[in-house]
Design a protein around this motif. Sequence first.
Motif, PDB file in Angstrom:
ATOM      1  N   ASP A 181      -6.764  14.174   2.111  1.00 58.55           N
ATOM      2  CA  ASP A 181      -7.991  13.391   1.928  1.00 58.55           C
ATOM      3  C   ASP A 181      -9.123  14.362   1.629  1.00 58.55           C
ATOM      4  O   ASP A 181      -9.555  15.111   2.509  1.00 58.55           O
ATOM      5  N   TYR A 234      -1.365  12.425  -2.493  1.00 61.38           N
ATOM      6  CA  TYR A 234      -0.087  12.604  -1.803  1.00 61.38           C
ATOM      7  C   TYR A 234       0.735  13.622  -2.586  1.00 61.38           C
ATOM      8  O   TYR A 234       0.634  13.715  -3.815  1.00 61.38           O
ATOM      9  N   ALA A 242       0.856  -1.186   0.000  1.00 62.97           N
ATOM     10  CA  ALA A 242       0.000   0.000   0.000  1.00 62.97           C
ATOM     11  C   ALA A 242       0.884   1.225   0.000  1.00 62.97           C
ATOM     12  O   ALA A 242       1.826   1.321   0.785  1.00 62.97           O
ATOM     13  N   GLU A 249      -4.579   8.458  -5.675  1.00 62.00           N
ATOM     14  CA  GLU A 249      -5.137   7.103  -5.629  1.00 62.00           C
ATOM     15  C   GLU A 249      -6.364   7.002  -6.519  1.00 62.00           C
ATOM     16  O   GLU A 249      -7.273   7.845  -6.445  1.00 62.00           O
ATOM     17  N   SER A 279       1.757   4.965   0.887  1.00 63.46           N
ATOM     18  CA  SER A 279       1.385   5.766   2.058  1.00 63.46           C
ATOM     19  C   SER A 279       2.238   7.013   2.136  1.00 63.46           C
ATOM     20  O   SER A 279       3.194   7.200   1.360  1.00 63.46           O
ATOM     21  N   ILE A 280       1.928   7.847   3.099  1.00 61.57           N
ATOM     22  CA  ILE A 280       2.695   9.076   3.304  1.00 61.57           C
ATOM     23  C   ILE A 280       4.139   8.759   3.682  1.00 61.57           C
ATOM     24  O   ILE A 280       5.054   9.556   3.421  1.00 61.57           O
ATOM     25  N   ASP A 281       4.363   7.588   4.246  1.00 60.37           N
ATOM     26  CA  ASP A 281       5.735   7.204   4.602  1.00 60.37           C
ATOM     27  C   ASP A 281       6.615   7.062   3.364  1.00 60.37           C
ATOM     28  O   ASP A 281       7.820   7.342   3.412  1.00 60.37           O
ATOM     29  N   ASP A 282       6.022   6.606   2.255  1.00 59.68           N
ATOM     30  CA  ASP A 282       6.788   6.497   1.017  1.00 59.68           C
ATOM     31  C   ASP A 282       7.226   7.880   0.528  1.00 59.68           C
ATOM     32  O   ASP A 282       8.342   8.051   0.030  1.00 59.68           O
ATOM     33  N   ARG A 291      -0.310  14.300   2.813  1.00 58.01           N
ATOM     34  CA  ARG A 291      -1.449  13.491   2.409  1.00 58.01           C
ATOM     35  C   ARG A 291      -2.695  14.361   2.532  1.00 58.01           C
ATOM     36  O   ARG A 291      -2.947  14.953   3.593  1.00 58.01           O
TER      37      ARG A 291
END
Length: 511
Positions: A221, A206, A22, A194, A24-27, A219
Amino acid sequence: MTKVRLLSAAVLMTLFTSSAWAFSIDDVAKQAKALADKGYEAPKSNLPSQFRDMKFADYQQIQFNHDKAYWNNLNTPFKLEFYHQGMYFDTPVKINEVTANSVKEIKYSPDYFNFGNVKHDADSVKNLGFAGFKVLYPINKADKDDEIMSVLGASYFRLIGKGQVYGLSARGLAIDTALSSGEEFPRFREFWIERPNPDEKHLIIYALLDSPRATGAYRLDVYPGKEASVDVQAKVYLRDKVGKLGLAPLTSMFLFGPNQPSTVMNYRPALHDSDGLSIHAGNGEWIWRPLNNPKHLSVSQFTMENPKGFGLLQRGRNFHQYEDLDDRYDLRPSAWVEPKGDWGKGKVELVEIPTADETNDNIVAFWTPDQLPATGTPIDISYRLHFTRDEDKLHSPDSSWVSQTLRSAGDVKQSNLVREQDGSIAYIVDFVGPALKSLKPDTPVASQVSMGDNADLLENSVRYNSVTKGWRLTLRLKVKDPKKPVEMRAALVNGDKTLSETWSNQLPANE
């Protein structure tokens, strides 16, 4: 039996791998951290001169071909359209699509656009990139795609809800706003969007932010509807020291209004995207700061701990307050920042910049923390952004607020009933809301007023307003030095009970 077990293990491994992957913001944060650890590389423009040197009217001719909206052939309520590069939007941003098992760049193609009368060499644009993008979603009619979000330039983005038109903007980050050293404008250099499911009610975006002294992972939403809202999560890394860091920044425009009438004859009573800064402080106090278009740069700070919210609001909702059929300032949204978690000690800062026309965004508001982490240590911040026309719902049901601030030349009624100007300045402030509407007209409502030392308070009176079912405060003051501003504060009380938000006004210097 062994083959069955082996097959089951393979299936489980496939399922596990599929469900574990998945984006994510960590990427994005990993990329932001890697950027922060090395020197800044300024983006390079690949824009041909005929596009860079074009006028705004020419740039407007380049329109996205709506039939080619991204996700147009998919069963999803969201669609994407893109901005072409041109004028000062001369640097491409990379836009990626994130699916359940992959990340794929959305490649630029001139076929996405209609160029109108803009002359260009087809070969010179075939390998350009996008300047930004728009998000479409049916908020007004179920069978019509409406543009609900625009992302274009630096780290700016705008949203609208049902029945709204574009007005003020939000930004990812502000650096050194209003400092003599000059402002730095971080930019979103890459996006990952996404792909939404058929029944999805929100869109996840993102973004990777970059500038000479900061990088960041974001991120967003996005939730469309009657009001548009965005949940923002950010990890910001500082490359170097900054003079002032502005988090959750909002940018708007104020040219003139009833609290600062136009200096030239104009049929419009007001012209602004926002008419005030609203703050809900950590101690529970509500503050309303009417906006000005000053003759000199003005910076106002409101010190507090753990703010509950702040925003640039458009409280005037009647068409007759603007009389503008083209720009519909009465339909432009307010933007409200609702912090998540504790933000600690800091300041809500308001910057007001002189402007001669409505094409310049001259108002900026943001949160600036007292303490910044060491270089390389991320600043984690989360908040919800509301783009709304229901400003009254931001307040608790037992409060009241300022509905309008009117400024006038002060006068005194003579014995012959003729009003004579006396060189003073008058402010008429109308307070409305549930806390006042429930009171009887003869309730002894009074005001608590404080005035800066650059003015003498000549009049302070409160009376019931039978039209609004609220109370009207009249202040008349005599300025001592017109070269200096005057600060004033006022609130309505009944005995020892505070009935209203605090009206925190500044009369700008007149020279």
